[in-house]
Design a protein around this motif. Sequence first.
Motif, PDB file in Angstrom:
ATOM      1  N   GLY A 207       0.808  -1.209   0.000  1.00  0.00           N
ATOM      2  CA  GLY A 207       0.000   0.000   0.000  1.00  0.00           C
ATOM      3  C   GLY A 207       0.841   1.257   0.000  1.00  0.00           C
ATOM      4  N   ASN A 208       2.147   1.131   0.266  1.00  0.00           N
ATOM      5  CA  ASN A 208       3.019   2.302   0.320  1.00  0.00           C
ATOM      6  C   ASN A 208       3.444   2.761  -1.072  1.00  0.00           C
ATOM      7  OD1 ASN A 208       2.991   2.416   3.154  1.00  0.00           O
ATOM      8  ND2 ASN A 208       4.538   0.804   3.267  1.00  0.00           N
ATOM      9  N   LEU A 209       3.440   1.847  -2.037  1.00  0.00           N
ATOM     10  CA  LEU A 209       3.791   2.226  -3.411  1.00  0.00           C
ATOM     11  C   LEU A 209       2.566   2.760  -4.133  1.00  0.00           C
ATOM     12  CD1 LEU A 209       6.102  -0.553  -4.899  1.00  0.00           C
ATOM     13  CD2 LEU A 209       6.709   1.773  -4.262  1.00  0.00           C
ATOM     14  N   ASN A 210       2.793   3.710  -5.041  1.00  0.00           N
ATOM     15  CA  ASN A 210       1.697   4.177  -5.884  1.00  0.00           C
ATOM     16  C   ASN A 210       1.296   3.098  -6.881  1.00  0.00           C
ATOM     17  OD1 ASN A 210       1.570   6.708  -4.684  1.00  0.00           O
ATOM     18  ND2 ASN A 210       3.002   7.622  -6.131  1.00  0.00           N
ATOM     19  N   ASP A 211       0.034   3.056  -7.165  1.00  0.00           N
ATOM     20  CA  ASP A 211      -0.529   2.122  -8.146  1.00  0.00           C
ATOM     21  C   ASP A 211      -0.809   2.930  -9.405  1.00  0.00           C
ATOM     22  OD1 ASP A 211      -1.906   0.207  -9.547  1.00  0.00           O
ATOM     23  OD2 ASP A 211      -3.484  -0.090  -8.068  1.00  0.00           O
ATOM     24  N   TYR A 212      -0.119   2.587 -10.489  1.00  0.00           N
ATOM     25  CA  TYR A 212      -0.265   3.318 -11.748  1.00  0.00           C
ATOM     26  C   TYR A 212      -1.191   2.527 -12.669  1.00  0.00           C
ATOM     27  CZ  TYR A 212       3.733   5.806  -9.847  1.00  0.00           C
ATOM     28  OH  TYR A 212       4.566   6.521  -9.024  1.00  0.00           O
ATOM     29  N   LYS A 213      -2.393   3.040 -12.849  1.00  0.00           N
ATOM     30  CA  LYS A 213      -3.410   2.376 -13.662  1.00  0.00           C
ATOM     31  C   LYS A 213      -3.438   3.070 -15.018  1.00  0.00           C
ATOM     32  CE  LYS A 213      -6.087   1.233  -9.520  1.00  0.00           C
ATOM     33  NZ  LYS A 213      -5.913  -0.217  -9.587  1.00  0.00           N
ATOM     34  N   ILE A 214      -2.894   2.390 -16.013  1.00  0.00           N
ATOM     35  CA  ILE A 214      -2.716   2.991 -17.341  1.00  0.00           C
ATOM     36  C   ILE A 214      -3.877   2.565 -18.231  1.00  0.00           C
ATOM     37  CG2 ILE A 214      -1.152   3.242 -19.297  1.00  0.00           C
ATOM     38  CD1 ILE A 214       1.156   2.496 -17.398  1.00  0.00           C
TER      39      ILE A 214
ATOM     40  N   TYR B 204       3.302  -1.229 -10.860  1.00  0.00           N
ATOM     41  CA  TYR B 204       3.960  -0.625  -9.707  1.00  0.00           C
ATOM     42  C   TYR B 204       5.402  -0.305 -10.077  1.00  0.00           C
ATOM     43  CZ  TYR B 204      -0.045  -2.567  -7.183  1.00  0.00           C
ATOM     44  OH  TYR B 204      -1.308  -2.878  -6.779  1.00  0.00           O
ATOM     45  N   ASP B 205       5.886   0.829  -9.596  1.00  0.00           N
ATOM     46  CA  ASP B 205       7.244   1.264  -9.914  1.00  0.00           C
ATOM     47  C   ASP B 205       8.076   1.314  -8.636  1.00  0.00           C
ATOM     48  OD1 ASP B 205       9.344   2.146 -11.483  1.00  0.00           O
ATOM     49  OD2 ASP B 205       8.809   4.266 -11.266  1.00  0.00           O
ATOM     50  N   THR B 206       9.045   0.402  -8.524  1.00  0.00           N
ATOM     51  CA  THR B 206       9.965   0.418  -7.385  1.00  0.00           C
ATOM     52  C   THR B 206      11.264   1.088  -7.817  1.00  0.00           C
ATOM     53  OG1 THR B 206      11.029  -1.698  -7.873  1.00  0.00           O
ATOM     54  CG2 THR B 206       8.973  -1.769  -6.609  1.00  0.00           C
ATOM     55  N   GLU B 207      12.203   1.180  -6.899  1.00  0.00           N
ATOM     56  CA  GLU B 207      13.483   1.805  -7.221  1.00  0.00           C
ATOM     57  C   GLU B 207      14.199   1.043  -8.331  1.00  0.00           C
ATOM     58  OE1 GLU B 207      16.466   4.566  -7.122  1.00  0.00           O
ATOM     59  OE2 GLU B 207      14.529   4.631  -6.079  1.00  0.00           O
TER      60      GLU B 207
END
Length: 337
Positions: free
Chosen positions: A201-208, A285-288
């Motif tokens: 839940g801490n990462l942004n969810d990118y819904k394309i 999801y985009d991590t480092e």
Amino acid sequence: MVRPEIILHDISAYGVKMAFYHVQNRLNYTDENMTKLLEEKDKQIKRMSIDEKVKCVMAQYKFEMGEKLDIYNPSSFTEKIQYIKLFGIDTDMVLLADKFKAKEKVAKAIGNDHVVKLIGVYDNFSEIDFGMLPKAFCMKVNHGSGMNCVIKNKEKIDIKALNNKFDLWVGRKSYAETFEQQYRDMPPKILVEEYIEGLDGNLNDYKIHCFDGEPLFIQCIGERNLKNHEGFQRNYDLDWNVLDWTFETYPLFKHEVTKPKHLEEMLEIARLLAKGFNYVRVDLYDTEDEVYFGEMTFTPASGLYPYKRTWTHKKDLWLGERIRLDKKQFGKKLYIE
């Protein structure tokens, strides 16, 4: 208190018997009651003719959107999603909507590195040997949204409570709630996945959101409380400029959202996965270090986004123009019958 308009909607859509079940469960709501209700609805719906299903979807749309649904000549985004979920679901969509089966197909398209590792898949909770699982992991079911748990320390979990929760989720009939055909015959599974830092839940969810295989805009949702289904959102164009509207499902972020590190890679992944579909939402999801696949959704929110504030009928029509319905193509791949 159950509002009269809800009772009238249920009678119109499902008949007096099912409306009575609804009233009972709304007055004494529990997850157990809702699961039993959906089991009854699922049995009833599977006996319905296509005309009866259309009638139910039209009643549901009228109740949620406040407008009559023109199902055979849809023009808005929300109308066209109703058409797709009744007449446009093909076997590829069914496979990709299944969070278990989608993994293999998605991995072939974009590579294993972008797919969260599967530790185990189970038909029921009693099959899970927690002694063999790592300290941290994620659990979810394959046949719906919002039914997942993040376990950061397995020594601290309440096995009985978790068992009860997943027994309810496995038995939950998503199709009976929404008439989304992709979930109609999907065998329920419990998935245990590798824990990825931030995917709780801490990462942004990118819904394309993609139309005819091309991304159009990005719906960013973040700062989520998964337990209470809370969060914040913004819509962005492909250059990460803020758009002046959202679906109004969450409040707006109270701060500027930083452009994701791997935005161009995410857009390319979305193009690869969206190829061949008139409309699909690709969640990433985009991590480092890596971009991870979330899910593919062909009928988001079952196409029911009530109008408020920036989400207007005019915007609904504008977005609907981007979905090209090939009714002849759908007729050849019809999944409903």
